[in-house]
Design a protein around this motif. Structure first.
Motif, PDB file in Angstrom:
ATOM      1  N   HIS A 143       0.816  -1.221   0.000  1.00 29.33           N
ATOM      2  CA  HIS A 143       0.000   0.000   0.000  1.00 29.33           C
ATOM      3  C   HIS A 143       0.849   1.270   0.000  1.00 29.33           C
ATOM      4  N   SER A 185     -11.005  -2.300   6.297  1.00 31.42           N
ATOM      5  CA  SER A 185     -10.875  -2.884   7.632  1.00 31.42           C
ATOM      6  C   SER A 185     -10.054  -1.999   8.562  1.00 31.42           C
ATOM      7  N   ARG A 186      -9.587  -0.850   8.078  1.00 28.55           N
ATOM      8  CA  ARG A 186      -8.604  -0.056   8.827  1.00 28.55           C
ATOM      9  C   ARG A 186      -9.082   0.230  10.251  1.00 28.55           C
TER      10      ARG A 186
HETATM   11  C1  MIC Z   1      -8.819  -0.547   1.013  1.00 24.02           C
HETATM   12  O1  MIC Z   1      -8.945  -1.117  -0.058  1.00 24.02           O
HETATM   13  O2  MIC Z   1      -9.631   0.293   1.431  1.00 24.02           O
HETATM   14  C2  MIC Z   1      -7.605  -0.873   1.869  1.00 24.02           C
HETATM   15  C3  MIC Z   1      -6.710   0.305   1.836  1.00 24.02           C
HETATM   16  O3  MIC Z   1      -6.921  -1.958   1.313  1.00 24.02           O
HETATM   17  C4  MIC Z   1      -8.102  -1.194   3.267  1.00 24.02           C
HETATM   18  C5  MIC Z   1      -7.055  -1.376   4.269  1.00 24.02           C
HETATM   19  C6  MIC Z   1      -6.476  -0.096   4.771  1.00 24.02           C
HETATM   20  O4  MIC Z   1      -7.191   0.889   4.948  1.00 24.02           O
HETATM   21  O5  MIC Z   1      -5.263  -0.066   5.002  1.00 24.02           O
HETATM   22  C7  MIC Z   1      -9.020  -2.414   3.342  1.00 24.02           C
HETATM   23  O6  MIC Z   1      -9.608  -2.779   2.354  1.00 24.02           O
HETATM   24  O7  MIC Z   1      -9.203  -2.971   4.431  1.00 24.02           O
END
Ligand code: MIC
Ligand code: SF4
Length: 643
Positions: A65, A536-537
């Protein structure tokens, strides 16, 4: 009565509870994955638990990321993750090796195993017959430590696929059709299980496109059987030994049944700003396009990009269009390089990006003002691209490639021939970008390196007896975690620094929120239905926690975010009567008395709106374990207390 495939895997991994729908169950986790934007926090939490070595069969950390390194922060975080992995028994996939879900599918996924990942698109693994679930970082940390993972036993929806796709209609169109039918909240509390003759026509990467974007339904996960196509994929990855045949019993009982005739599907697009705002490409045809982005964990497989290369070969991208392509993994990129397809992409004018999430999470390639961008990604939430007034459409690689050439939204059925990409007999295998952990004998010698950007997990304390708080924010339905804790090139590097990232909390909706919440000291957020959908953050819970948010009161929650709030020690409340949403406004003074007793009794919680002098009844349906977590002040405190 027989079992569905998901039920069979759950049954094999059940540690706590019974498989009764709607009740809490704890399952043993075989594998975990993290990515870098959620990983630093997850490993800090793992370290705080004081466990020497992971207790899973396989835990992998990916760097995909935060690869835009505009300052020291991301590189510091990568180095921290690399050293923590070496020390504690976790495999480390280096930056450049690819997007976590794509690489995990290629190299580590095993049918029938359980996987949780600190990323909402972890269900990609369902394409290979895994029970793969997205979770908050703290849940992943606990699973790495050998703890079980708790979910509400979901309902199981059977999506039966019949027939075969027409040429230039693709797996993306299947999942867009499911989203059109079910909506972004239609999957909450459910597992989507695919069956039917039609699945035999879909390869593992195509199935993975579908299970990946099942996250947008709000579903707990999605899963395909493990069959001869799975074996073919695993053989081509030189992993035939990972194969087991898996499918539902013939007399399995499902809670819902949806039938889709693949032969009737046409190319589809999700319109701004929601993955379920689906229209046919035919309806949108002719719309001017400014940018096309191809890649992401949804559509960046070898077959996807070979198809794109074939469409672009010998042609030039329209002069008003910027085309960016990010292959999903080193394996994919290298195969395209070796067979010459990369040259076709470059020759046509594509801007080749590294194998990472890139534009999908606003890490570069933000569109022009009011720009129309066609993306093969899975999310088109407002502002996620980095340009707030851009219009993002989610489409298949075929639609993306053909439209990049014509400069307008184009139905590929009219413009691309029926080129079919066969599954290669052998993928190019070279795991040299995956670093093994140190041996048990050597692990103590590994020093964990921390940069100045890495700040501790915010400390929490046990739940107070009463709460006196102000409503610091009132928001609408379908608030995403991208609203709560935006990402993008400027904010993502702060993921290891909760005080700094909190300054951006909810600024998409209200720029004053962080300063207001801090000044209030203690506050409550009010929202509509499906609150916290999307990523999921756990930062979407940790930042409010840091800003003094004690409870979130909404019409309904999305699954992962609700779990993250509980893990952070923030009380998740739902209106007993949704009309009470109108009885609270920004700035109202709210009081909750005897809160510990009310939580323990489990009969809901009464809030007094002192400003309006009305009582508001709320539901707070917590399991006994969740009650203990909230009362302890969060999962980390709870885990330490029960060590
Ligand atoms: C997303 O697609 O929104 C992310 C970035 O992969 C997130 C994880 C994150 O926010 O780091 C996700 O999908 O959980
Ligand atoms: Fe990365 Fe986008 Fe997939 Fe999230 S959805 S893991 S940001 S590619």
């Amino acid at each position: 009565m027989g079992f569905t495939l998901a039920e069979k895997i759950i049954k094999n991994h059940l540690v706590t509870g019974e498989m009764v729908k709607g009740t809490d169950i704890g399952i043993r986790i075989d594998q975990t994955l993290t990515q870098d934007a959620t990983g630093t926090m997850a490993y800090l939490e793992f370290e705080a638990m004081g466990i020497d070595r992971v207790r899973t069969e396989r835990s992998v950390a990916y760097i995909d990321h935060n690869t835009l390194q505009t300052g020291f922060e991301n590189a510091d975080d990568h180095r921290f993750i690399q050293t923590v992995c070496k020390k504690h028994g976790i495999w480390f996939s280096r930056p450049g090796n690819g997007i976590c879900h794509q690489v995990h599918l290629e190299r580590f996924g095993i049918p029938g195993k359980t996987l949780i990942g600190s990323d909402s698109h972890t269900p990609t693994g369902g394409g290979i017959g895994m029970l793969a679930i997205g979770a908050g970082g703290l849940d992943v940390a606990v699973a790495m430590g050998g703890g079980e993972y708790y979910i509400t036993m979901p309902k199981i929806v059977n999506v039966e696929l019949q027939g075969e796709l027409q040429e230039n209609v693709s797996a993306k169109d299947i999942i867009l059709e499911v989203l059109r039918i079910m909506s972004v909240k239609g999957g909450v509390g459910k597992i989507i299980e695919y069956t039917g003759e039609g699945i035999k026509t879909l390869s593992v990467p195509q199935r993975a496109t579908i299970t990946n974007m099942g996250a947008e339904l709000g579903a707990t996960t999605s899963i395909f059987p493990s069959d001869e196509n799975t074996l073919e994929f695993l053989k081509a990855q030189d992993r035939a030994d990972a194969y087991t045949e898996l499918k539902a019993d013939d007399d399995a009982v499902y809670d819902e049944h949806i039938v889709i005739d693949l032969s009737k599907l046409a190319p589809l697009a999700a319109c701004p700003h929601s993955p379920d705002a689906v229209k046919s490409v035919e309806e949108l045809a002719g719309m001017k396009v400014d940018q096309v982005c191809i890649g992401s964990c949804t559509n960046s497989s070898y077959a996807d990009l070979m198809k794109v290369a074939h469409i672009l070969k010998g042609k030039t991208v329209a002069d008003g269009v910027s085309l960016a392509i990010a292959p999903g993994s080193k394996q994919v990129l290298n195969m395209l390089a070796q067979n010459g397809a990369l040259s076709d992409l470059i020759d046509a004018g594509a801007r080749i990006l590294e194998s990472a999430c890139g534009p999908c999470i606003g890490m570069g390639q933000s569109p022009n003002s009011k720009g129309v961008s066609l993306r093969t990604f899975n999310r088109n939430f407002l502002g996620r691209s980095g340009t707030k007034d851009a219009e993002i459409y989610l489409v298949s690689p075929e639609v993306a490639a053909v439209s990049a050439l014509t400069g307008v939204m184009t139905d590929p059925r009219k413009y691309a021939d029926g080129y079919k990409v066969d599954m290669p007999e052998h993928f190019l295998i070279n795991d040299n970008m995956v670093i093994e952990p140190a041996s048990v004998e050597e692990m103590d010698k590994v020093e964990v390196l921390r940069g100045p950007n890495i700040k501790e997990f915010p400390k929490t304390s046990a739940m107070a007896e009463s709460i006196s708080a102000t409503c610091s924010l009132k928001v609408e339905d379908n608030i995403t975690t991208d609203h709560i804790m935006p990402a993008g090139a400027k904010i993502l590097p702060l993921r290891s620094n909760i005080p700094a990232i909190s300054e951006h909390c909810f600024t998409v909706c209200d720029t004053e929120f962080p300063s207001r919440a801090k000044a209030l000291g203690s506050s409550i957020i009010v929202g509509g239905s499906n609150y916290g959908q999307g990523s999921s953050r756990e930062h979407a819970a940790l930042a409010p926690l840091y800003l003094g948010v004690k409870a979130v009161l909404v019409k309904s929650f999305a699954r992962i975010h609700r779990a993250n709030l509980i893990n952070a020690g923030i009380i998740p409340l739902e209106f007993a009567d949704e009309n009470d949403y109108n009885n609270i406004d920004l700035g109202d003074n709210l009081a909750i008395d005897n809160i510990r007793d009310q939580i323990a009794a489990g009969n809901g919680i009464t809030i007094l709106n002192k400003t309006k002098n009305v009582e508001i009844n709320t539901k707070c349906a917590l399991t006994e374990r969740q009650k203990d977590i909230i009362l302890a002040g969060g999962l980390l405190n709870y885990t330490m207390m029960n060590k």
